[in-house]
Design a protein around this motif. Structure first.
Motif, mmCIF file in Angstrom:
data_model
loop_
_atom_site.group_PDB
_atom_site.id
_atom_site.type_symbol
_atom_site.label_atom_id
_atom_site.label_comp_id
_atom_site.label_asym_id
_atom_site.label_seq_id
_atom_site.Cartn_x
_atom_site.Cartn_y
_atom_site.Cartn_z
ATOM 1 N N GLU A 54 0.794 -1.221 0.000
ATOM 2 C CA GLU A 54 0.000 0.000 0.000
ATOM 3 C C GLU A 54 0.831 1.278 0.000
ATOM 4 O O GLU A 54 0.299 2.361 -0.268
ATOM 5 N N ARG A 55 2.127 1.210 0.294
ATOM 6 C CA ARG A 55 2.922 2.435 0.268
ATOM 7 C C ARG A 55 2.968 3.053 -1.124
ATOM 8 O O ARG A 55 3.325 4.230 -1.277
ATOM 9 N N PHE A 56 2.615 2.290 -2.159
ATOM 10 C CA PHE A 56 2.570 2.807 -3.524
ATOM 11 C C PHE A 56 1.138 3.113 -3.986
ATOM 12 O O PHE A 56 0.917 3.363 -5.166
ATOM 13 N N THR A 57 0.174 3.107 -3.071
ATOM 14 C CA THR A 57 -1.208 3.426 -3.435
ATOM 15 C C THR A 57 -1.281 4.845 -3.992
ATOM 16 O O THR A 57 -0.828 5.797 -3.342
ATOM 17 N N PRO A 58 -1.851 5.035 -5.186
ATOM 18 C CA PRO A 58 -1.877 6.374 -5.788
ATOM 19 C C PRO A 58 -2.764 7.332 -5.002
ATOM 20 O O PRO A 58 -3.854 6.955 -4.565
ATOM 21 N N PRO A 59 -2.345 8.597 -4.809
ATOM 22 C CA PRO A 59 -3.188 9.593 -4.155
ATOM 23 C C PRO A 59 -4.430 9.899 -4.975
ATOM 24 O O PRO A 59 -4.424 9.770 -6.208
ATOM 25 N N ARG A 60 -5.488 10.337 -4.303
ATOM 26 C CA ARG A 60 -6.727 10.687 -4.988
ATOM 27 C C ARG A 60 -6.499 11.796 -6.011
ATOM 28 O O ARG A 60 -7.085 11.792 -7.090
ATOM 29 N N LEU A 61 -5.638 12.760 -5.690
ATOM 30 C CA LEU A 61 -5.380 13.856 -6.621
ATOM 31 C C LEU A 61 -4.857 13.347 -7.954
ATOM 32 O O LEU A 61 -5.244 13.851 -9.024
ATOM 33 N N LEU A 62 -3.987 12.357 -7.923
ATOM 34 C CA LEU A 62 -3.463 11.795 -9.173
ATOM 35 C C LEU A 62 -4.574 11.136 -9.964
ATOM 36 O O LEU A 62 -4.693 11.345 -11.182
ATOM 37 N N ARG A 63 -5.391 10.351 -9.311
ATOM 38 C CA ARG A 63 -6.508 9.688 -10.003
ATOM 39 C C ARG A 63 -7.461 10.717 -10.615
ATOM 40 O O ARG A 63 -7.931 10.569 -11.750
ATOM 41 N N ASP A 64 -7.761 11.775 -9.857
ATOM 42 C CA ASP A 64 -8.708 12.781 -10.335
ATOM 43 C C ASP A 64 -8.166 13.523 -11.557
ATOM 44 O O ASP A 64 -8.908 13.784 -12.515
ATOM 45 N N LYS A 65 -6.898 13.864 -11.537
ATOM 46 C CA LYS A 65 -6.327 14.588 -12.668
ATOM 47 C C LYS A 65 -6.294 13.719 -13.923
ATOM 48 O O LYS A 65 -6.557 14.189 -15.026
ATOM 49 N N VAL A 66 -5.973 12.440 -13.759
ATOM 50 C CA VAL A 66 -6.000 11.537 -14.913
ATOM 51 C C VAL A 66 -7.415 11.404 -15.449
ATOM 52 O O VAL A 66 -7.641 11.428 -16.666
ATOM 53 N N ALA A 67 -8.404 11.299 -14.568
ATOM 54 C CA ALA A 67 -9.804 11.186 -14.994
ATOM 55 C C ALA A 67 -10.250 12.428 -15.772
ATOM 56 O O ALA A 67 -11.077 12.333 -16.688
ATOM 57 N N ARG A 68 -9.704 13.591 -15.429
ATOM 58 C CA ARG A 68 -10.053 14.833 -16.130
ATOM 59 C C ARG A 68 -9.239 15.021 -17.409
ATOM 60 O O ARG A 68 -9.429 16.010 -18.122
ATOM 61 N N GLY A 69 -8.332 14.105 -17.692
ATOM 62 C CA GLY A 69 -7.509 14.231 -18.886
ATOM 63 C C GLY A 69 -6.313 15.141 -18.719
ATOM 64 O O GLY A 69 -5.664 15.510 -19.707
ATOM 65 N N GLU A 70 -5.996 15.511 -17.475
ATOM 66 C CA GLU A 70 -4.832 16.360 -17.205
ATOM 67 C C GLU A 70 -3.606 15.460 -17.053
ATOM 68 O O GLU A 70 -3.170 15.133 -15.955
ATOM 69 N N LEU A 71 -3.048 15.065 -18.187
ATOM 70 C CA LEU A 71 -2.034 14.013 -18.219
ATOM 71 C C LEU A 71 -0.605 14.543 -18.230
ATOM 72 O O LEU A 71 0.339 13.761 -18.314
ATOM 73 N N GLY A 72 -0.447 15.864 -18.161
ATOM 74 C CA GLY A 72 0.898 16.415 -18.175
ATOM 75 C C GLY A 72 1.191 17.175 -19.443
ATOM 76 O O GLY A 72 0.280 17.661 -20.127
ATOM 77 N N ARG A 73 2.476 17.256 -19.783
ATOM 78 C CA ARG A 73 2.880 18.081 -20.923
ATOM 79 C C ARG A 73 2.192 17.672 -22.220
ATOM 80 O O ARG A 73 1.794 18.530 -23.014
ATOM 81 N N LYS A 74 2.023 16.376 -22.433
ATOM 82 C CA LYS A 74 1.443 15.922 -23.699
ATOM 83 C C LYS A 74 -0.003 16.358 -23.863
ATOM 84 O O LYS A 74 -0.516 16.420 -24.988
ATOM 85 N N ALA A 75 -0.685 16.662 -22.750
ATOM 86 C CA ALA A 75 -2.073 17.108 -22.808
ATOM 87 C C ALA A 75 -2.205 18.617 -22.608
ATOM 88 O O ALA A 75 -3.318 19.144 -22.679
ATOM 89 N N GLY A 76 -1.093 19.300 -22.350
ATOM 90 C CA GLY A 76 -1.128 20.739 -22.133
ATOM 91 C C GLY A 76 -1.409 21.141 -20.697
ATOM 92 O O GLY A 76 -1.309 22.319 -20.357
ATOM 93 N N GLN A 77 -1.764 20.199 -19.858
ATOM 94 C CA GLN A 77 -2.077 20.491 -18.470
ATOM 95 C C GLN A 77 -1.787 19.274 -17.600
ATOM 96 O O GLN A 77 -2.171 18.157 -17.929
ATOM 97 N N GLY A 78 -1.093 19.502 -16.513
ATOM 98 C CA GLY A 78 -0.861 18.463 -15.512
ATOM 99 C C GLY A 78 -0.793 19.150 -14.173
ATOM 100 O O GLY A 78 -1.755 19.804 -13.755
ATOM 101 N N PHE A 79 0.328 19.064 -13.499
ATOM 102 C CA PHE A 79 0.537 19.873 -12.304
ATOM 103 C C PHE A 79 0.947 21.286 -12.690
ATOM 104 O O PHE A 79 0.895 22.205 -11.878
ATOM 105 N N TYR A 80 1.332 21.446 -13.957
ATOM 106 C CA TYR A 80 1.668 22.755 -14.533
ATOM 107 C C TYR A 80 0.851 22.968 -15.802
ATOM 108 O O TYR A 80 0.373 22.013 -16.420
ATOM 109 N N ASP A 81 0.735 24.231 -16.201
ATOM 110 C CA ASP A 81 0.087 24.598 -17.458
ATOM 111 C C ASP A 81 1.143 24.585 -18.544
ATOM 112 O O ASP A 81 2.080 25.389 -18.520
ATOM 113 N N TRP A 82 1.002 23.687 -19.513
ATOM 114 C CA TRP A 82 1.959 23.555 -20.609
ATOM 115 C C TRP A 82 1.419 24.127 -21.917
ATOM 116 O O TRP A 82 2.019 23.959 -22.975
ATOM 117 N N SER A 83 0.272 24.798 -21.839
ATOM 118 C CA SER A 83 -0.363 25.281 -23.079
ATOM 119 C C SER A 83 0.434 26.398 -23.735
ATOM 120 O O SER A 83 0.344 26.593 -24.933
#
Length: 284
Positions: A255-284
């Motif tokens: 369980e020490r590798f259980t993903p945080p809810r924030l990570l799951r939520d961002k992936v569900a919203r399509g905020e996948l990082g640089r390739k999507a233009g948005q992740g923890f940062y705005d890459w647009s």
């Protein structure tokens, strides 16, 4: 001087596969990329072309980009891999069944002396070897993104992997001007296991309001001399990729590798990082 493979196959022409194809073509190898169709194949070749242009701009390419690109062919089936290939690297998505299929097809297409490698960042090389008639020819060659400028390749050795296969892979890595580290097959190997652990804790800190993303990253960059903070690194890798690896490690290591809810939520919203233009940062 390290021996250069004459012919290399790369299965999958996405960001990682195109990068692997680029560095071997720049080294002088004839490279064949296998993609799922003509449109995907054209996109893969364009990624290699763009990468070569950027390498030329940096002054890190010997020869003209167009001349190097002539050493890259694209086919739509593993049967199109040259029988003379000394190395075949699969760089398809992190799905066990898919990797099993492409490795099995590659083994049938190339000679018995060819080395087969997986670019997986976490999946068991031993399990992937179960698809092969001869698992002793398989190892992990974990390249890092972006491949042309990254300095490391993690070589992952399964119990069946022969020392001669490892030695050949190590020689090729050094011919690319990269550093190799050798680890034994275990979930997440060394790099993903440590990288994911740091990334998940940084996401938990952000989730708990400990600090802003930029401050968390700056703390690691300036305080510990990491070249890139864990949240920016997650954006570069892809939040979906990091989530998949975390789920795999949680299943295998606890369980020490259980993903945080924030990570799951961002992936569900399509905020996948640089390739999507948005992740923890705005890459647009």
């Amino acid at each position: 001087m390290a021996q250069v493979p004459t012919a290399v196959g790369v299965i999958g022409g996405g960001r990682m596969g195109a990068g692997i194809a680029q560095v071997f073509a720049a080294l002088g190898s004839q490279v064949t990329i296998v993609e799922s169709g003509e449109e995907a194949g054209g996109a893969a070749r364009e990624r290699v072309a763009t990468g070569l242009e950027r390498a030329a701009e940096r002054g890190s390419l010997d020869g003209a980009p167009g001349e190097v690109l002539e050493r890259v062919a694209v086919v739509t089936d593993s049967a199109g891999l040259p029988a003379s290939a000394e190395l075949v690297v699969e760089a398809v998505p992190e799905q066990v069944e898919l990797k099993l299929r492409v490795l099995s097809s590659a083994e049938q297409a190339v000679g018995e002396d060819a080395v087969l490698a997986s670019n997986t960042s976490s999946l068991s090389i031993t399990e992937l070897g179960s698809a092969l008639r001869d698992p002793s020819r398989l190892l992990g060659m974990h390249f890092f993104n972006p491949v042309p400028v990254s300095e490391l390749v993690e070589l992952v050795i399964a119990p069946d992997t022969t020392s001669s296969v490892t030695d050949r892979a190590r020689e090729w890595v050094r011919a690319l001007g990269k550093t190799d580290v050798t680890v034994h097959d275990s979930p997440g190997f060394a790099t993903s296991r440590l990288g994911v652990a740091l990334g998940l804790e940084a996401i938990r800190m952000l989730e708990e309001g400990v600090a802003e993303a930029a401050d968390i990253d700056t703390a690691m960059e300036r305080g510990y001399r990491h070249p890139m903070g864990p949240l920016r690194s997650t954006d570069l890798v892809g939040l979906d990729v990091r989530l998949a690896v975390a789920e795999y490690l949680a299943d295998k290591l606890g369980e020490r590798f259980t993903p945080p809810r924030l990570l799951r939520d961002k992936v569900a919203r399509g905020e996948l990082g640089r390739k999507a233009g948005q992740g923890f940062y705005d890459w647009s």
